[in-house]
Design a protein around this motif. Structure first.
Motif, PDB file in Angstrom:
ATOM      1  N   THR A 152       0.874  -1.178  -0.148  1.00 12.71           N
ATOM      2  CA  THR A 152      -0.034  -0.019  -0.075  1.00 12.71           C
ATOM      3  C   THR A 152       0.828   1.275  -0.129  1.00 12.71           C
ATOM      4  OG1 THR A 152      -1.829  -1.032   1.224  1.00 12.71           O
ATOM      5  CG2 THR A 152      -1.604   1.374   1.295  1.00 12.71           C
ATOM      6  N   GLU A 153       0.842   2.074  -1.011  1.00 15.98           N
ATOM      7  CA  GLU A 153       1.584   3.238  -1.067  1.00 15.98           C
ATOM      8  C   GLU A 153       1.124   4.265  -0.320  1.00 15.98           C
ATOM      9  OE1 GLU A 153       4.391   3.747  -2.218  1.00 15.98           O
ATOM     10  OE2 GLU A 153       4.484   2.291  -3.804  1.00 15.98           O
ATOM     11  N   ASP A 154       2.106   4.748   0.793  1.00 12.51           N
ATOM     12  CA  ASP A 154       1.560   5.843   1.814  1.00 12.51           C
ATOM     13  C   ASP A 154       2.700   6.654   1.852  1.00 12.51           C
ATOM     14  OD1 ASP A 154       1.008   6.940   4.251  1.00 12.51           O
ATOM     15  OD2 ASP A 154      -0.847   5.448   4.508  1.00 12.51           O
ATOM     16  N   THR A 155       2.446   8.055   2.158  1.00 11.66           N
ATOM     17  CA  THR A 155       3.552   8.942   2.328  1.00 11.66           C
ATOM     18  C   THR A 155       4.078   8.581   3.592  1.00 11.66           C
ATOM     19  OG1 THR A 155       1.734  10.523   3.548  1.00 11.66           O
ATOM     20  CG2 THR A 155       2.384  10.862   1.091  1.00 11.66           C
ATOM     21  N   GLU A 156       3.660   7.817   4.502  1.00  9.64           N
ATOM     22  CA  GLU A 156       4.242   7.497   5.935  1.00  9.64           C
ATOM     23  C   GLU A 156       4.566   5.819   5.656  1.00  9.64           C
ATOM     24  OE1 GLU A 156       5.103   5.983   8.924  1.00  9.64           O
ATOM     25  OE2 GLU A 156       2.908   5.846   9.425  1.00  9.64           O
ATOM     26  N   LEU A 157       5.898   5.410   6.023  1.00  9.98           N
ATOM     27  CA  LEU A 157       6.252   4.150   5.778  1.00  9.98           C
ATOM     28  C   LEU A 157       5.567   3.195   6.620  1.00  9.98           C
ATOM     29  CD1 LEU A 157       9.927   3.094   4.811  1.00  9.98           C
ATOM     30  CD2 LEU A 157       8.739   2.091   6.956  1.00  9.98           C
ATOM     31  N   TRP A 158       5.708   3.408   8.075  1.00  7.77           N
ATOM     32  CA  TRP A 158       4.956   2.652   8.868  1.00  7.77           C
ATOM     33  C   TRP A 158       3.729   2.099   8.688  1.00  7.77           C
ATOM     34  CZ3 TRP A 158       8.545   0.142  11.374  1.00  7.77           C
ATOM     35  CH2 TRP A 158       9.759   0.707  11.558  1.00  7.77           C
TER      36      TRP A 158
ATOM     37  N   ALA B 224       1.955   2.420   5.851  1.00 14.53           N
ATOM     38  CA  ALA B 224       2.148   1.548   4.765  1.00 14.53           C
ATOM     39  C   ALA B 224       2.643   0.218   4.797  1.00 14.53           C
ATOM     40  CB  ALA B 224       3.178   2.245   3.588  1.00 14.53           C
ATOM     41  N   LEU B 225       3.662  -0.047   5.657  1.00  9.33           N
ATOM     42  CA  LEU B 225       4.228  -1.496   6.070  1.00  9.33           C
ATOM     43  C   LEU B 225       2.915  -2.307   6.738  1.00  9.33           C
ATOM     44  CD1 LEU B 225       7.990  -1.289   7.066  1.00  9.33           C
ATOM     45  CD2 LEU B 225       6.835  -2.534   5.058  1.00  9.33           C
ATOM     46  N   ALA B 226       2.427  -1.324   7.776  1.00  7.11           N
ATOM     47  CA  ALA B 226       1.542  -2.262   8.673  1.00  7.11           C
ATOM     48  C   ALA B 226       0.415  -2.611   7.703  1.00  7.11           C
ATOM     49  CB  ALA B 226       1.102  -1.286   9.783  1.00  7.11           C
ATOM     50  N   ALA B 227      -0.107  -1.561   6.982  1.00  9.97           N
ATOM     51  CA  ALA B 227      -1.505  -1.859   6.065  1.00  9.97           C
ATOM     52  C   ALA B 227      -1.215  -2.984   5.014  1.00  9.97           C
ATOM     53  CB  ALA B 227      -1.844  -0.643   5.299  1.00  9.97           C
ATOM     54  N   SER B 228       0.015  -3.004   4.556  1.00 11.54           N
ATOM     55  CA  SER B 228       0.140  -4.050   3.428  1.00 11.54           C
ATOM     56  C   SER B 228       0.407  -5.341   4.016  1.00 11.54           C
ATOM     57  CB  SER B 228       1.419  -3.900   2.639  1.00 11.54           C
ATOM     58  OG  SER B 228       1.604  -2.397   2.240  1.00 11.54           O
ATOM     59  N   LEU B 229       1.087  -5.613   5.275  1.00 13.27           N
ATOM     60  CA  LEU B 229       1.203  -6.677   5.969  1.00 13.27           C
ATOM     61  C   LEU B 229      -0.022  -7.362   6.325  1.00 13.27           C
ATOM     62  CD1 LEU B 229       3.083  -9.107   7.179  1.00 13.27           C
ATOM     63  CD2 LEU B 229       3.268  -7.742   9.135  1.00 13.27           C
TER      64      LEU B 229
END
Length: 398
Positions: free
Chosen positions: A87-93, A95-100
């Protein structure tokens, strides 16, 4: 900030400044009155505490999808073709959490994966097979208990252990959105039968197959998280999180592995991190060595040399002359007429003939902002062109 940024000035408390300095992502230099100059140190990623978050983005503002692609390919394990979608997000954490969460929910939609796990135990009855050598060495002359091995169909397999560890790590990151945190915990609860991995322990090996195909994408993301991210308790009740990546190393590993795969279609073999002598020396202490990122050999003899450099000549602090001096040393030591210098960036391929030599150095840009399929196609083009040059040189007797 961008990784090529000259830095920013921000107000920080001493504890946050110390955390930034210990993260390996940036350095915070005091300027007085609570102000610190924060400068990147050659890595990208994000560090977070409840009070501060610092993001250093890759040059060209590459998105998370591209970063995960490079990390997963560089991590290899016999690279699997399915892409890591994020999930592309301006905030890395976030994006990582949502993608996982999204990938884990998809993987567990049909239930928790089960598989066979080999168990070694001491039992009073025969189950599976008796380990004769262990029985003799541990219990000489005794009939029971028996040292046995058997296969158990269970949820406690490597795939579930890795996924559980990634979910646990992301659930400890401070500031994860409540709805995402709730989903992380629900997913983790489904994997309670899987053994918890010890912090710092190597990840258990797993093999891609048709049986675990629904886990492939989430496992690749989980491996990236577990290798590059940490989330732990700080001083007092505070929690800290770090996701720090050395892009120089990632680019070097990616190019080497992608190039080795692309060169499989041509005769010879490719070796990565190839060691060679640079000078004649009687004593070991007098020897100078070179170590190009990749060398292709034909009949055991080097015929072409490659080196990957994440810092393009347009980057702040990059030295084009130093790179070419290094490539000249490689060619001289290996007796190779052409070297390929692979930069991360856009531009045109350029050939440079070194004065008073028969050595050519080819600058080959690799644009990481392009889709993964196009990046790999560019590496394949590099392999084809470099092999074509080997054939041409053989015909002309160079």
């Amino acid at each position: 900030m961008d990784e090529l940024s000259g830095g920013v000035v921000e107000k920080l408390d001493s504890g946050s400044a110390a955390f930034v300095n210990s993260s390996g992502l940036a350095k915070a230099s005091p300027m007085g009155m609570g102000l610190y100059r924060i400068e990147p140190v050659g890595r990208v990623g994000s560090v977070r505490t409840p009070l501060v978050q610092l993001d250093v983005r890759p040059k060209g503002r590459l998105g998370l999808n591209r970063l995960l692609f490079l990390l997963s390919y560089a991590g290899d394990q016999g690279f699997r073709d399915d892409p890591v979608a994020a999930t592309e997000d301006t905030e890395l954490w976030s994006a990582l959490a949502a993608s996982l969460v999204q990938l884990a929910e998809r993987a567990l939609q049909r239930g928790v994966l089960q598989g066979y796990l080999t168990v070694d135990e001491s039992l009073r009855t025969v189950k599976g097979r008796i380990r004769i050598s262990d029985q003799i060495s541990r219990r000489p002359g005794m009939l029971v208990p028996l040292e046995v091995s058997y296969d158990e169909f269970t949820e406690d397999i490597a795939e579930n252990r890795i996924l559980r560890a990634a979910l646990e790590r992301m659930s400890r990151v401070p500031g994860v959105r409540p709805e995402v945190l709730s989903r992380l915990r629900q997913l983790k609860g489904k994997l309670d039968a899987a053994t918890r991995l010890q912090s710092g322990a190597p990840l258990p090996p797993w093999r891609a197959s048709r049986m675990n195909v629904r886990y492939h994408a989430v496992l690749r993301l989980s491996e990236v998280i577990l290798r590059n991210a940490s989330a732990e308790a700080g001083e007092g009740p505070q929690r800290t999180a770090s996701f720090v990546v050395d892009m120089d190393r990632v680019f070097e590993d990616f190019v080497g592995k992608a190039l080795r795969h692309a060169m499989k279609g041509f005769p010879g073999e490719m070796r990565l991190q190839y060691n060679a002598m640079l000078n004649e020396a009687v004593r070991d202490s007098d020897r100078l060595t070179v170590r190009p990122d990749a060398v292709h050999l034909l009949g055991g003899r080097p015929v072409v040399v490659y080196d990957a450099n994440y810092r393009a000549r347009a980057d702040r602090g990059a030295s084009l002359t130093a790179d070419h001096f290094q490539m000249l040393a490689y060619c001289t030591a290996l007796q190779v007429p052409t070297a390929w210098l692979i930069y991360a960036g856009a531009g045109e391929m350029k050939l440079r003939r070194i004065l008073n030599t028969d050595i050519d150095i080819v600058e080959f840009p690799l644009d990481l902002s392009r889709p993964p399929s196009e990046i790999l196609a560019a590496v394949a083009d590099l392999a084809g062109q470099s092999w074509g040059e080997v054939v041409r040189q053989a015909r002309t007797g160079r």
